[in-house]
Design a protein around this motif. Structure first.
Motif, short mmCIF file in Angstrom:
data_model
loop_
_atom_site.label_atom_id
_atom_site.label_comp_id
_atom_site.label_asym_id
_atom_site.label_seq_id
_atom_site.Cartn_x
_atom_site.Cartn_y
_atom_site.Cartn_z
N LEU A 1 11.95 -9.24 10.16
CA LEU A 1 11.60 -8.06 10.94
C LEU A 1 12.22 -8.08 12.34
O LEU A 1 12.59 -7.03 12.88
N PHE A 2 12.37 -9.27 12.94
CA PHE A 2 12.72 -9.35 14.35
C PHE A 2 14.18 -9.71 14.63
O PHE A 2 14.84 -9.07 15.44
N GLU A 3 14.70 -10.76 14.03
CA GLU A 3 16.02 -11.25 14.44
C GLU A 3 17.13 -10.19 14.34
O GLU A 3 17.99 -10.12 15.22
N PRO A 4 17.15 -9.32 13.33
CA PRO A 4 18.22 -8.30 13.28
C PRO A 4 18.20 -7.32 14.45
O PRO A 4 19.23 -6.71 14.76
N VAL A 5 17.03 -7.15 15.12
CA VAL A 5 16.95 -6.22 16.24
C VAL A 5 16.82 -6.95 17.57
O VAL A 5 16.51 -6.34 18.60
N TRP A 6 17.06 -8.26 17.56
CA TRP A 6 16.88 -9.08 18.76
C TRP A 6 18.18 -9.09 19.58
O TRP A 6 18.83 -10.11 19.73
N ASN A 7 18.52 -7.93 20.13
CA ASN A 7 19.78 -7.82 20.86
C ASN A 7 19.78 -6.55 21.72
O ASN A 7 18.82 -5.78 21.71
N PHE B 1 11.11 -2.46 23.04
CA PHE B 1 12.26 -2.03 22.25
C PHE B 1 12.76 -0.66 22.72
O PHE B 1 12.03 0.12 23.34
N GLU B 2 14.02 -0.42 22.43
CA GLU B 2 14.63 0.87 22.79
C GLU B 2 13.89 2.01 22.08
O GLU B 2 13.56 1.90 20.89
N PRO B 3 13.63 3.10 22.80
CA PRO B 3 13.04 4.27 22.12
C PRO B 3 14.06 4.89 21.19
O PRO B 3 15.18 5.21 21.58
N SER B 4 13.68 5.01 19.95
CA SER B 4 14.58 5.60 18.95
C SER B 4 13.72 6.42 17.99
O SER B 4 13.33 5.96 16.92
N PHE B 5 13.40 7.64 18.41
CA PHE B 5 12.48 8.48 17.68
C PHE B 5 13.23 9.60 16.96
O PHE B 5 14.29 10.05 17.39
N HIS B 6 12.65 10.03 15.88
CA HIS B 6 13.18 11.21 15.20
C HIS B 6 13.06 12.41 16.14
O HIS B 6 12.02 12.59 16.79
N LEU C 1 27.14 -11.44 25.22
CA LEU C 1 27.32 -10.24 24.40
C LEU C 1 25.99 -9.74 23.86
O LEU C 1 25.72 -8.54 23.85
N ARG C 2 25.14 -10.65 23.44
CA ARG C 2 23.85 -10.26 22.86
C ARG C 2 22.99 -9.51 23.87
O ARG C 2 22.28 -8.57 23.52
N TRP C 3 23.04 -9.93 25.14
CA TRP C 3 22.11 -9.41 26.13
C TRP C 3 22.78 -8.57 27.23
O TRP C 3 22.18 -8.32 28.26
N GLN C 4 23.98 -8.13 26.97
CA GLN C 4 24.69 -7.34 27.97
C GLN C 4 23.89 -6.09 28.37
O GLN C 4 23.46 -5.32 27.51
N ASP C 5 23.67 -5.94 29.68
CA ASP C 5 22.99 -4.79 30.28
C ASP C 5 21.49 -4.72 29.99
O ASP C 5 20.83 -3.74 30.35
N VAL C 6 20.91 -5.74 29.38
CA VAL C 6 19.46 -5.78 29.18
C VAL C 6 18.83 -6.43 30.40
O VAL C 6 19.15 -7.56 30.73
N PRO C 7 17.93 -5.75 31.10
CA PRO C 7 17.26 -6.37 32.25
C PRO C 7 16.11 -7.27 31.81
O PRO C 7 15.39 -6.96 30.86
#
Length: 504
Positions: free
Chosen positions: A206-212, A362-367, A336-342
């Protein structure tokens, strides 16, 4: 270094055995391990210090403190545990004391030829004593062993006060002790939820694929306390929140949550990836540091309806002290993984709540059809709570019952130490267990110390160049309001100050 099994015969010598850390943390943790049958079968404990004139006085002091701090204290069990504790009055600078120490250890080992191989020297002392103690231990043959990885030498936090002092202390120590036999303490690494970070990240698809950077908006690492400086005023006034907490505990948590997946879970591989993170911390720009750092110092206030004094009125604190007791920092990782993430780090004393946690927003990504029914509180949030509760919660969105288009945030919540009759091992219990078996994943490598100090020194230097002010805040509050504005400027909030939502 390979992890060894816990030896049956072991001698543990604690320098600074009369200090508050030894009495309130070390011996109570050893007692708890004894109660659970987790100590080596033949373990002898020797406390070294100057406070008490004889062994009986020392043992009584240990017992009184243990009774105050342990919920599982039993007089009968403590008496059985303390049979293997002895005491020696000791001056770190006296060579006669080291001669007597060698004699005492040989007598305890019942050997006319040499000392036992399984010796651990635990230096619960100020770092300026590290070089002297190791030099005299070596001079009197107490660091010799025919067995690999023995004897082990443990160094309590802090390991230095800045990079220069840390390098100096490390060079002194390494003249006599190889790196593989050195165990540098950061007790946060012994906390259950810190150790659980690896499992949460790497054992859940659930987590590692979106851990970036593509899926994470920001990460917050928070450790706040209600307490003041207690009896550590002299040390704390030289250190402050940046050196006392951020350089060690908070940066360790940052490394654990952001490191690349290790090849395996051996201490060597884990350390290698953590060191890469420390090397990748972006040095702050003095011209922009005022938008990245907030420093504060508590004044008098009220906590739990009790009045508390200001920092400058605490024992051993200078009346004109400009030492920070609060720090909030925004930083970046150059990868690269964390570029621009504060990443937002916050720590402070005399705040309204004791809390340590890692919060991943997490980034907002809503329909598009649902966006009009959502607000910033609807962000997906993963909380890894270290204390006072230990657990994990995940905030996500669901339809509110009875409302056709109403979407609300809800929580899935796991609390590890909320279970009935569940006693989570204390951090120092885990530290001792790892120490006995030689598990260095619970301890910090020199390269971690070195690069974390490099980063903190760069932040301190930039703050001085920019003349960052020390802002007063009332004890018992959230800290300086400027810390909230630090995130507001980025359109974000501190999630430890946002109410929790209904569990499911």
């Amino acid at each position: 270094m390979k992890t060894n099994k816990t030896p049956e015969n072991l001698q543990l010598v604690i320098f600074g055995g009369t200090g508050n850390l030894s009495r309130s943390k070390l011996f109570p943790s050893l007692y708890s391990l004894f109660r659970r049958g987790k100590l080596p079968e033949n373990l002898t404990l020797l406390g070294l210090g100057r406070r008490y004139s004889n062994e009986s006085e020392y043992l009584n002091a240990l017992s009184r403190k243990a009774k105050n701090v342990l919920s599982n204290y039993s007089k009968e069990i403590w008496q059985e545990f303390s049979r293997d504790i002895s005491y020696q009055r000791f001056d770190f600078r006296s060579q006669d004391c080291y001669r007597n120490l060698r004699k005492k250890l040989k007598k305890a080992d019942d050997s006319s030829a040499s000392l036992t191989s399984n010796l651990i020297f635990y230096l619960a002392a100020a770092p300026q004593h590290f070089g002297t103690i190791t030099e005299f231990l070596a001079k009197y043959g107490l660091l010799k062993s025919e067995e690999e990885s023995w004897p082990r030498v443990v160094f309590e936090k802090p390991f230095g006060y800045d990079l220069d002092s840390a390098v100096r202390y490390n060079n002194q120590v390494r003249n006599f002790v190889p790196e593989e036999n050195i165990y540098r303490i950061d007790h946060y690494l012994g906390k259950q939820m810190i150790q659980n970070i690896f499992v949460i990240r790497f054992a859940n698809a659930l987590f590692e694929p979106v851990w970036n950077r593509n899926h994470i908006d920001n990460i917050q690492i928070i450790s706040t306390e209600k307490s003041g400086v207690k009896k550590r005023g002299r040390y704390y006034d030289e250190a402050g929140a940046m050196r006392d907490m951020m350089q060690s505990h908070l940066l360790q948590m940052l490394a654990m949550v952001t490191m690349e997946p290790p090849v395996d879970m051996t201490p060597e591989c884990i350390r290698r990836e953590k060191i890469k993170i420390f090397k990748s911390l972006a040095s702050p720009n003095p011209e922009n540091i005022e938008n990245e750092l907030v420093l504060g110092q508590y004044v008098s206030g009220s906590i739990e309806e009790k009045s508390v004094q200001s920092y400058q009125d605490e024992p051993d604190i200078r009346k004109d002290s400009l030492t920070e007791t609060f720090a909030a920092l925004k930083l970046q990782i150059d990868s690269l993984r964390w570029q621009d993430v504060p990443f937002y780090l916050k720590t402070g004393k005399r705040l309204g709540e004791k809390r340590a946690e890692i919060i991943v927003e997490f980034e907002p990504s809503f329909h598009p059809a649902l966006e009009k029914n959502l607000n910033p509180d609807n962000s997906n949030i993963l909380r890894m709570t270290v204390q006072p509760k230990e657990g994990v919660s995940l905030q996500f969105n669901a339809k509110k019952p009875g409302k056709k288009h109403k979407t609300v945030p809800v929580n899935m919540d796991f609390c590890q130490n909320c279970k009935k009759n569940f006693n989570s091992p204390a951090a120092y219990e885990e530290i001792f267990t790892g120490l006995f078996r030689g598990d260095q994943s619970l301890f910090t490598h020199w390269q971690e110390i070195k690069h974390s100090w490099q980063f903190i020194d760069s932040v301190k230097k930039s703050a001085e160049q920019a003349d960052i002010p020390i802002i007063s805040y009332d004890a018992g509050t959230r800290g300086p309001i400027e810390a909230d504005r630090l995130l507001e400027k980025d359109g974000r909030v501190w999630w430890d100050e946002v109410k929790s939502y209904e569990n499911i």
